[in-house]
Each structure stands twice: as structure tokens, then as C-alpha cells.
Design a protein around this motif. Structure first.
Motif, mmCIF file in Angstrom:
data_model
loop_
_atom_site.group_PDB
_atom_site.id
_atom_site.type_symbol
_atom_site.label_atom_id
_atom_site.label_comp_id
_atom_site.label_asym_id
_atom_site.label_seq_id
_atom_site.Cartn_x
_atom_site.Cartn_y
_atom_site.Cartn_z
ATOM 1 N N ARG A 116 0.816 -1.219 0.000
ATOM 2 C CA ARG A 116 0.000 0.000 0.000
ATOM 3 C C ARG A 116 0.845 1.263 0.000
ATOM 4 N N GLN A 117 2.138 1.143 0.310
ATOM 5 C CA GLN A 117 3.020 2.312 0.381
ATOM 6 C C GLN A 117 3.847 2.521 -0.881
ATOM 7 N N ILE A 118 3.863 1.527 -1.762
ATOM 8 C CA ILE A 118 4.744 1.610 -2.923
ATOM 9 C C ILE A 118 4.384 2.781 -3.828
ATOM 10 N N GLY A 119 3.100 3.051 -4.007
ATOM 11 C CA GLY A 119 2.688 4.153 -4.863
ATOM 12 C C GLY A 119 3.226 5.489 -4.395
ATOM 13 N N ASP A 120 3.246 5.703 -3.072
ATOM 14 C CA ASP A 120 3.780 6.949 -2.524
ATOM 15 C C ASP A 120 5.306 6.977 -2.569
ATOM 16 N N LEU A 121 5.929 5.807 -2.402
ATOM 17 C CA LEU A 121 7.389 5.729 -2.413
ATOM 18 C C LEU A 121 7.963 5.839 -3.825
ATOM 19 N N HIS A 122 7.224 5.314 -4.816
ATOM 20 C CA HIS A 122 7.701 5.304 -6.199
ATOM 21 C C HIS A 122 6.596 5.794 -7.149
ATOM 22 N N PRO A 123 6.200 7.054 -7.037
ATOM 23 C CA PRO A 123 5.087 7.544 -7.860
ATOM 24 C C PRO A 123 5.444 7.598 -9.343
ATOM 25 N N GLU A 124 4.518 7.103 -10.167
ATOM 26 C CA GLU A 124 4.610 7.185 -11.631
ATOM 27 C C GLU A 124 5.964 6.705 -12.152
ATOM 28 N N LEU A 125 6.445 5.591 -11.618
ATOM 29 C CA LEU A 125 7.761 5.085 -11.990
ATOM 30 C C LEU A 125 7.689 3.951 -13.015
ATOM 31 N N TYR A 126 6.590 3.174 -13.007
ATOM 32 C CA TYR A 126 6.557 1.926 -13.761
ATOM 33 C C TYR A 126 5.663 2.005 -15.004
ATOM 34 N N ASP A 127 6.105 1.287 -16.045
ATOM 35 C CA ASP A 127 5.299 1.158 -17.262
ATOM 36 C C ASP A 127 4.187 0.130 -17.082
ATOM 37 N N LYS A 128 4.490 -0.937 -16.342
ATOM 38 C CA LYS A 128 3.533 -2.015 -16.116
ATOM 39 C C LYS A 128 3.606 -2.448 -14.657
ATOM 40 N N VAL A 129 2.438 -2.753 -14.082
ATOM 41 C CA VAL A 129 2.377 -3.271 -12.715
ATOM 42 C C VAL A 129 1.479 -4.498 -12.694
ATOM 43 N N LEU A 130 1.980 -5.565 -12.082
ATOM 44 C CA LEU A 130 1.154 -6.741 -11.827
ATOM 45 C C LEU A 130 0.832 -6.764 -10.338
ATOM 46 N N LEU A 131 -0.448 -6.738 -10.022
ATOM 47 C CA LEU A 131 -0.903 -6.886 -8.646
ATOM 48 C C LEU A 131 -1.633 -8.222 -8.544
ATOM 49 N N ASP A 132 -0.888 -9.259 -8.236
ATOM 50 C CA ASP A 132 -1.479 -10.568 -7.948
ATOM 51 C C ASP A 132 -1.851 -10.532 -6.472
ATOM 52 N N SER A 133 -3.049 -10.091 -6.210
ATOM 53 C CA SER A 133 -3.427 -9.641 -4.875
ATOM 54 C C SER A 133 -3.624 -10.774 -3.876
ATOM 55 N N PRO A 134 -3.299 -10.503 -2.608
ATOM 56 C CA PRO A 134 -3.727 -11.421 -1.549
ATOM 57 C C PRO A 134 -5.235 -11.624 -1.650
ATOM 58 N N CYS A 135 -5.685 -12.857 -1.509
ATOM 59 C CA CYS A 135 -7.106 -13.152 -1.687
ATOM 60 C C CYS A 135 -7.470 -14.391 -0.882
ATOM 61 N N SER A 136 -8.750 -14.717 -0.875
ATOM 62 C CA SER A 136 -9.194 -15.948 -0.228
ATOM 63 C C SER A 136 -9.021 -17.088 -1.231
ATOM 64 N N ARG B 263 3.184 5.103 -14.424
ATOM 65 C CA ARG B 263 3.340 6.337 -15.188
ATOM 66 C C ARG B 263 2.081 6.552 -16.024
ATOM 67 N N PRO B 264 1.763 7.775 -16.432
ATOM 68 C CA PRO B 264 0.631 8.002 -17.337
ATOM 69 C C PRO B 264 0.809 7.192 -18.619
ATOM 70 N N GLY B 265 -0.237 6.520 -19.019
ATOM 71 C CA GLY B 265 -0.175 5.642 -20.190
ATOM 72 C C GLY B 265 0.177 4.208 -19.848
ATOM 73 N N GLY B 266 0.559 3.952 -18.599
ATOM 74 C CA GLY B 266 0.918 2.607 -18.168
ATOM 75 C C GLY B 266 -0.294 1.760 -17.840
ATOM 76 N N SER B 267 -0.073 0.453 -17.691
ATOM 77 C CA SER B 267 -1.162 -0.493 -17.439
ATOM 78 C C SER B 267 -0.902 -1.305 -16.184
ATOM 79 N N VAL B 268 -1.993 -1.651 -15.487
ATOM 80 C CA VAL B 268 -1.922 -2.537 -14.339
ATOM 81 C C VAL B 268 -2.859 -3.713 -14.581
ATOM 82 N N VAL B 269 -2.398 -4.902 -14.238
ATOM 83 C CA VAL B 269 -3.238 -6.092 -14.251
ATOM 84 C C VAL B 269 -3.446 -6.514 -12.807
ATOM 85 N N TYR B 270 -4.713 -6.621 -12.436
ATOM 86 C CA TYR B 270 -5.111 -7.075 -11.104
ATOM 87 C C TYR B 270 -5.576 -8.516 -11.220
#
Length: 352
Positions: A213-233, A273-280
Motif C-alpha cells: 500500500r506504500q509503494i505508490g507513494d514511495l515510487h510515484p509514476e515510476l513503472y510502465d507495467k504493474v502486476l498486482l497478484d493480490s492477496p485473496c481468499s 506512469r501516465p499511459g501505463g497499465s496494471v493487471v489485477y
């Protein structure tokens, strides 16, 4: 309740359960765990409502490990043609055909129609493994990300490391950041990467144990792509909860998870970064943890748009039981007797 909230606040350190491959490995020569009736009763009530008639077939697979299938992801950094020949002789075939534009030729993954498990390889210091065993549905989130050479990529909740390994089979990012909050899982992640990636390339991979939850504030608009394979049930693992107390705690956690998942996804978006994509992605069928999380983000973030992945869903429908009627930016895989992959949910979003 305070302890529960503290454990949930660990974000990427939340217990997600062992992978099915590891479960089977650990259970070899031991009695199979029994189904936890408390969890099954909960699933019956929820998934009959959410999945309707499809739940009956899905339930049979989830409660019977004998149906489970395991894919063999080859390691291009330790490639031996003899391995592919052996797989062919045993009836395995490539799951991603050449006409699938989402899958680069460097990603080689083999499956068999027959439920079973290819022998696992042990970790040996200084020697790279030739392949990684995994649920083939977990590769779909990596394909949806469409990583290109030179991009800055974040694997936000990376342990045990299978998706990071798959990313590196698809392309070589300019920078790969693998994060895992929980220290024990982080050690496992590091060992996995060292088992598959040559040491010179390991030096260009960043490993961290940050609260997601802190990575966005620590590294704002740094990545082209983010994979969030989230904790889940984790539906497969939770059905085999060891006792009533553990099962009850997990079902309480289940109610708290969507709020944590939304926080993690907001952080992932900040890191883009603007124009980047995230997969949840998740390995649960729960609507509250899947489409409801995405809908919440789309309704509350004006700079986020859904990205169409229906072409990917259509392209893999021969090998996966893909749910029809979901939104174009979503993909949901149901485990069925003929195609026992999943559960796996993923959605793709783009930052404007």
C-alpha cells in the motif's frame, strides 16, 4: 479483531496458502487433508448465488485434488531440447499456440490432458532449474500485461515467484522490481529467482519487502507495467483448512479483504506512469474480491480506464473454461473436470 486488522494491513504478506503444486508435493506419502465443512458450506451459499449451475462442476474439481492439473513452464535460461522431447513422449503439448499474439515465442509452457504432476526439481545452489510447475491459469495475468523489452515493471506481491519467472520468459524489462512484504515468503521468492535466473541478470532485479500500500507513494509514476497478484481468499487452499478455528478466522478475513485489495490497487495505480497499465489478479471466484474491487476503482478514479482483453479470453478458450458475459476488461477462469485450471480472475486497467 485488532490482530486480524494488523495481519490484513500486511497487504502482500497476507497468507494466501501454498500453491496446489506445493500442496501435492508436501502431501506425497501422507494422508490427504479433508475438506473443511465450514468453508464448503460458506462457498455453497455464496457461489450457488454467484455462479449458478456452474458451481456444481467447479465444486467437484476444487474438492478433488485428483482432478488438478499442473503445467510445465520451461526456463529459457536453462534450456535442454531433451526436456521438450520427454514432455512430448509423455503426452504433453504446448498450451500457447503460435497464433496467440499475446504469447511471445520465448514463453514455452506444456500441459497434458491427463491430471497429474511432472516430477519437481529441487533447488541446487549454482544450478538453474529447467522448468517451473504451476497452475497454467496464473500465466494469463502475465500475458495480459504484454511486457516489452526495456520497460520498467513492478510485481507488487511477487511470492512465491512464478509470475516473475514467467515475465522474464516473455521479455527482459529494463528494470524489474519484485516486492513481497512477508519476510518468510520474500526469502522463498529470492530462492525461486536464484533457481531460474542467471546471476548477472539477478543483479538487475530489485527485491524489496515493502507494504504494497506504500509503494505508490514511495515510487510515484515510476513503472510502465504493474502486476498486482493480490492477496485473496484462495479457494483451493481454504477448502482444506486444517481445523474449525483456522477456517473461521479465514472466513472473517474474507470480509475484510476487499478493502485491502482496493488500497493495494490504488497504490499500484499511483506507481504507474501516465499511459501505463496494471493487471489485477486473484485466485478466488469471489465477486467481492474481483469485479467489485475493479468497479470501485473505475467509479472512484477519474484517470483510470478499462482495457479490453476479450481477444485474449477468446484466444485461450480452447484450453481454459472462460466465463462468458463478463466485461471486456475482465477474464474469469473456472476449474472444470476437462480443464482443471483456475480459479483465476484478472482485469486490466490503464492510467490516462
Amino acid at each position: 479483531m485488532w490482530l486480524l486488522r494488523r495481519s490484513l494491513a500486511a497487504s502482500c504478506g497476507l497468507w494466501r496458502g501454498p500453491s496446489p503444486a506445493r500442496e501435492q508435493l508436501e502431501s506425497e506419502g501422507k494422508p490427504q487433508k479433508r475438506i473443511c465443512q465450514v468453508v464448503l458450506d460458506h462457498f455453497e451459499k455464496q457461489y450457488m448465488k454467484e455462479l449458478g449451475e456452474a458451481w456444481s462442476s467447479v465444486r467437484d474439481v476444487l474438492t478433488s485434488p485428483l482432478y488438478w492439473q499442473y503445467a510445465v513452464l520451461l526456463n529459457k535460461f536453462s534450456y535442454f531440447p531433451e526436456l521438450e522431447n520427454n514432455l512430448h513422449l509423455k503426452g504433453y503439448y504446448s498450451i500457447f499456440q503460435e497464433n496467440l499474439t499475446y504469447a511471445p515465442g520465448s514463453l514455452k509452457c506444456y500441459i497434458s490432458r491427463t491430471p497429474g504432476r511432472f516430477p519437481a526439481q529441487k533447488h541446487q545452489t549454482g544450478k538453474l532449474k529447467e522448468y517451473y510447475l504451476l497452475n497454467a491459469a496464473s500465466l494469463l495475468s502475465v500475458l495480459a500485461l504484454e511486457i516489452k523489452d526495456g520497460e520498467r515493471v513492478l510485481d507488487m506481491c511477487a511470492a512465491p515467484g512464478g509470475k516473475s519467472i514467467a515475465m522474464l520468459q516473455c521479455a527482459w524489462p529494463g528494470h524489474l522490481h519484485c516486492n513481497e512484504y512477508d519476510s518468510q515468503r520474500s526469502r522463498r521468492l529470492k530462492q525461486t529467482l536464484e533457481s531460474f535466473i542467471p546471476e548477472p541478470l539477478m543483479n538487475s532485479i530489485a527485491l524489496s519487502e515493502l507494504d504494497g500500500r506504500q509503494i505508490g507513494d514511495l515510487h510515484p509514476e515510476l513503472y510502465d507495467k504493474v502486476l498486482l497478484d493480490s492477496p485473496c481468499s484462495n479457494d483451493r487452499s481454504w477448502l482444506f483448512s486444517s481445523d474449525i478455528q483456522q477456517a473461521t478466522l479465514r472466513l472473517i478475513q474474507r470480509k475484510e479483504l476487499p478493502a485491502v485489495q482496493v488500497e493495494l490497487l490504488r497504490s499500484a495505480i499511483k506507481a504507474l506512469r501516465p499511459g501505463g497499465s496494471v493487471v489485477y489478479s486473484t485466485c478466488t471466484l469471489s465477486k467481492a474480491e474481483n469485479s467489485d474491487v475493479i468497479s470501485h476503482i473505475l467509479n472512484s478514479c477519474s484517470n483510470i480506464l478499462p482495457e479490453d482483453i476479450s481477444e485474449l479470453a477468446d484466444a485461450v478458450s480452447d484450453e481454459f473454461t472462460v466465463v462468458a458475459g463478463v466485461q471486456p476488461h475482465e477474464l474469469l477462469v473456472l476449474p472444470t473436470k476437462e480443464k482443471a485450471w483456475g480459479p483465476m480472475y484478472l482485469a486490466k486497467l490503464k492510467k490516462m
